[in-house]
Every structure is written in C-alpha cells, then in structure tokens.
Design an enzyme around this catalytic site. Structure first.
Site, PDB file in Angstrom:
ATOM      1  N   GLU A 175       0.990  -1.279   0.098  1.00 14.25           N
ATOM      2  CA  GLU A 175      -0.081  -0.040  -0.006  1.00 14.25           C
ATOM      3  C   GLU A 175       0.987   1.327   0.093  1.00 14.25           C
ATOM      4  OE1 GLU A 175      -3.259   1.169  -0.131  1.00 14.25           O
ATOM      5  OE2 GLU A 175      -2.337   2.988   0.012  1.00 14.25           O
ATOM      6  N   GLN A 176       0.466   2.073  -0.874  1.00 11.45           N
ATOM      7  CA  GLN A 176       1.368   3.121  -0.967  1.00 11.45           C
ATOM      8  C   GLN A 176       1.273   4.373   0.279  1.00 11.45           C
ATOM      9  OE1 GLN A 176       0.273   5.298  -4.771  1.00 11.45           O
ATOM     10  NE2 GLN A 176      -1.800   5.823  -3.979  1.00 11.45           N
ATOM     11  N   TYR A 206     -26.966   9.468   5.248  1.00  6.96           N
ATOM     12  CA  TYR A 206     -27.360   8.467   6.166  1.00  6.96           C
ATOM     13  C   TYR A 206     -26.295   8.351   7.387  1.00  6.96           C
ATOM     14  CZ  TYR A 206     -23.713   6.302   3.271  1.00  6.96           C
ATOM     15  OH  TYR A 206     -22.565   6.119   2.432  1.00  6.96           O
ATOM     16  N   ASP A 222     -12.133  -1.064  -8.074  1.00  2.76           N
ATOM     17  CA  ASP A 222     -11.921  -0.138  -8.843  1.00  2.76           C
ATOM     18  C   ASP A 222     -11.167   0.012 -10.110  1.00  2.76           C
ATOM     19  OD1 ASP A 222     -14.197   1.104  -7.527  1.00  2.76           O
ATOM     20  OD2 ASP A 222     -13.128   2.757  -6.777  1.00  2.76           O
ATOM     21  N   ARG A 247     -15.592   4.246   5.968  1.00  7.33           N
ATOM     22  CA  ARG A 247     -14.907   3.533   5.112  1.00  7.33           C
ATOM     23  C   ARG A 247     -13.633   3.103   6.119  1.00  7.33           C
ATOM     24  NH1 ARG A 247     -10.324   4.542   1.929  1.00  7.33           N
ATOM     25  NH2 ARG A 247      -9.790   3.100   0.285  1.00  7.33           N
TER      26      ARG A 247
END
Ligand SMILES: Cc1cc2nc3c(=O)[nH]c(=O)nc-3n(C[C@H](O)[C@H](O)[C@H](O)COP(=O)(O)OP(=O)(O)OC[C@H]3O[C@@H](n4cnc5c(N)ncnc54)[C@H](O)[C@@H]3O)c2cc1C
Length: 393
Positions: free
Chosen positions: A35-36, A209, A287, A106
C-alpha cells in the site's frame, strides 16, 4: 484445491485489496500487500454495504464486528427538495431475512479488514508504492524506490488510477459526466434514524445516512455542472460552495449543510469496464477493473464480491491461468450491468419540475405504496446474488 505455497502480491490496501488478502490467505496462499500510503488512515467517509457484499464479510467471519461498527439500514426515503416531503419509502425490512444492509465508515471497514489480515499472517507493507508492473510467467513489480520483486501472481487492487490496468490494456480515457459530488461527515444534527434519505432536486440531489451508532451523518451531494473537477478522493472544497449549490433545498437540508465544517469535492467520471482483467499471471480487481459512479452504492460491494470470486476461481483450477480466465468470465458481465445501472440512475434523481418529474414521482409513490415488495424485488439480481455459494471452478 488449496492455494498453499502460492506467493501472491496485492497492490493496494483499500477494501478490495484487503478483502482479497483475506480470501486468498484463507485458502493457503502466502500474501504480501503493498500500500502506497504511510498509514491506513482515517480516509473517506460513508460506504453502504449491501446484502451481496455483506455475504463476503459473513463468509470471512466478520459480520458481527461489522454490525458492531456500522448502522443497520431500515429504509430508503426519497424526498422532494422543496420541503423534504416524502415522495416514496422503501422499507428494507421487507427484504428477505438474509438480506441485511449496513452503513459504515470507510475507515472502520478498512480497520476491521486490515486488523484481521494482519492477524491471519498477511504481510501488510505501508509506504510501498508500485511504480511499474510487468506481467509475465513470473510477474515483476518495480517499486517507487527502484527496488524490484517478483511473485507467482500479482493482484492489482490499486483503484481508479491502476498501474496494473495500464500495463494490461493501456491508459484509460475517462469522460467527465458533467457532475460533481461533495462528501462530508457531520454530527447528526437532525436526529436522522437508520435510513438513507435521498433529497431530489432539479439538476442535483443529496443523499444522507447515519454512521457510528447514529452519532454522525454521512452526506453525498451531487450536482450537474459544466466545470470540471478533479477525479480524486482527497480534494478539499469550501463548504460555502456546497451550501450555495443547495440553497433552494428545504426540509432538513439547510440544518445539515449549516453543520458542514469540512468537505471534499470530486469530479464524477464515466469509465469503461476494463475489457481484459487478467493476463501474465496478473488480475485486476475492484475499482481498478470497473470504476463506477456512486448512484447504486456498489463500489465496495463489487470489490468484496471480486475478492471472493478470485480466490474461489483460483482454488477451483489446477492452472493459475485457467483460474484467472474463470474469474474474468464470472465477474465481467455482472460488473458491467452494475456499472451501467449506476450510470443510468443519475437522471432519475435530477429531473426538473414539469410533467416528466410529476409522472416519475407519481409512479415512485404509487409503486412503493401499492406494491412495496415488488418495488424492492427489482433489486433481487443485485442483492440476492451470493458469490460465496457459487460452484467453485
Ligand atoms: C482515499 C479514498 C477515499 C474514499 N472514500 C470513499 C467514500 O467516502 N465513499 C465511497 O463510497 N467510496 C469511497 N472510496 C472508494 C471506495 O473505497 C471504492 O470505490 C471501493 O471500496 C473499491 O475499492 P478498491 O479497493 O477497489 O479501491 P480503492 O478504495 O481506491 O483502494 C485502492 C488502494 O490502492 C492504493 N494504491 C493505488 N495505487 C497504488 C500504487 N501504485 N502502489 C501501492 N498502492 C497503491 C491506494 O492508496 C488505495 O489505498 C474512497 C477511496 C479512496 C482511495
């Protein structure tokens, strides 16, 4: 078949990469995740985990933890922008019992997946940016610090601007949709219950929400406009611009927007689903393979499904290449359908006042009132899908 001994490198520690790390290591593979970012920080805002994505979380044994960190959604409420009056209401309680829907931050989902991945022996390397990928019999990665490494299999879960996608099919040319979206997290000043509200106005709409025990509200507000905005998750904007764009909205919207202190703006771009996802012992996922507009809330859910499907297809074949081909075959048409449905949804919320808007709202109102179960059944193909129960291979 077990993936025991297979050395797999995953590029990207988003939801797709972390879920793939769990699914692949769960079948015996030796997984390194690159992971960068220097830390898996508090980035992003709310995500919706729909029943199809939740099945993967359940199969990974993490549903109780997710439920503890998220809010279970009970309804979708479509509202008119002028006074917030309800146009239609879909009761999520009418979904079959095994179809639950959660709102989660997230960062909380990333934290849950990353903690579990580390606990299950995945090597998570932070500050590890991949500069180039060379697919091949034994694919090679060139890191930003010029060091290199090879693996039996490389998974590109590196999001919108994927290096692996560039290497497999060349640079993508996304098209600006003429729409931008702001996202913000605010205290739950309106006391909103566990439902998604969609406030629909001419050329714009606002979705909100609750997250984290209902203490905060997630807001995503989309507007049609000519001016281009960057396709980035980290571009800050002045909250005054958001308030000005939604100045004609009534009901609870002014109070919510008054509470916004920090807001991100992102340009919405239409991407083609990658025409090839696999090759040279590499696979795209999430994605990186199929960026989507947010109008069906499926970005994270498709990535979760992909992660499970990839591990099941690899485990179902003796040869990696055959497993990869089966993965692409299994996933591409479904993801295409989801991306197209999300693209088609934008106009429905943005109708200008007039006969078309009146007809659409009347149809929505009647549909939800007279045939509430049928109104929900239209999502069966999406939410009823269980990637964890498909035959392996
Ligand atoms: C910062 C951020 C915030 C987001 N916020 C929201 C939100 O609020 N609501 C929402 O619905 N969706 C949000 N999303 C998108 C959502 O998470 C995705 O659509 C979905 O979860 C699919 O995830 P993914 O893992 O395929 O891709 P992503 O979530 O984009 O993850 C890709 C990961 O790969 C890493 N990466 C990229 N290139 C490299 C490289 N060369 N080397 C190493 N690592 C690399 C990135 O840093 C990132 O962590 C956000 C995405 C990001 C990156």
């Amino acid at each position: 078949m077990s993936l025991l001994g297979l050395d797999i490198c995953i590029i990207g520690g988003g939801i797709g990469g972390l879920a793939a790390a769990l699914c692949l290591s769960g079948r015996g593979a030796q997984v390194t995740l690159l992971e960068q970012a220097e830390a898996l920080r508090e980035v992003g805002a709310g995500l919706q985990v729909s029943p199809n994505g939740l099945r993967v979380i359940e199969a990974l044994g993490l549903a109780t933890e997710l439920a503890a960190r998220g809010v279970q959604g009970r309804a979708v409420s479509l509202r008119d922008f002028r006074d917030g009056g309800e146009v239609a209401r879909l009761d999520l309680g009418l979904l079959p019992e095994d179809q639950r829907y959660f709102f989660v931050h997230r960062a909380d989902l990333i934290d849950l997946l990353a903690g579990e991945a580390r606990a299950r022996g995945v090597e998570v390397r932070l500050g590890a940016q991949v500069a180039e990928v060379h697919p091949g019999k034994r694919p090679e990665l060139v890191m930003a610090d010029s060091s290199t490494r090879t693996a039996d299999l490389v998974v590109g879960a590196d999001g919108l601007h994927s290096r692996l996608r560039d290497a497999l099919i060349g640079a993508a040319k996304p098209q600006f949709t003429g729409q931008v979206a702001w996202r913000a997290v605010i205290p739950n000043v309106t006391g909103q219950g566990p439902e998604v509200q969609v406030h629909m106005g001419p050329g714009r709409h606002l979705v909100c929400y609750p997250l984290r025990d209902g203490q905060v509200l997630n807001i995503v507000a989309a507007q049609e406009r000519e001016a281009w905005a960057e396709e980035s998750w980290t571009h800050r904007d002045d909250p005054a611009n958001l308030r000005a764009a939604f100045a004609r909205f009534g009901g609870p919207v002014p109070e919510m927007l008054g509470a916004v202190e920090e807001v991100m703006l992102w340009g919405l771009f239409r991407h083609k689903v990658a025409e090839r996802w696999v090759g040279g012992n590499c696979a795209l996922l999430g994605d990186a393979a199929h960026p989507t507009l947010p109008y069906l809330a499926q970005g994270a859910n498709m990535a979760l499904e992909d992660a499970w499907a990839l591990s099941a297809c690899l485990a179902g074949h003796d040869e990696t290449a055959a497993g990869l081909a089966a993965y692409q075959q299994l996933r591409m048409a479904r993801c295409q359908r989801i991306v197209e449905t999300a693209t088609g949804n934008a106009w429905k919320y943005h109708l200008r006042p007039g006969p078309l808007r009146l007809a659409a709202h009347t149809a929505l109102r009647l549909g939800a009132r007279l045939a509430p179960v049928r109104a929900l059944r239209q999502f069966d193909w999406l939410y009823g899908y269980d990637v964890t129960r498909l035959p392996e291979g």
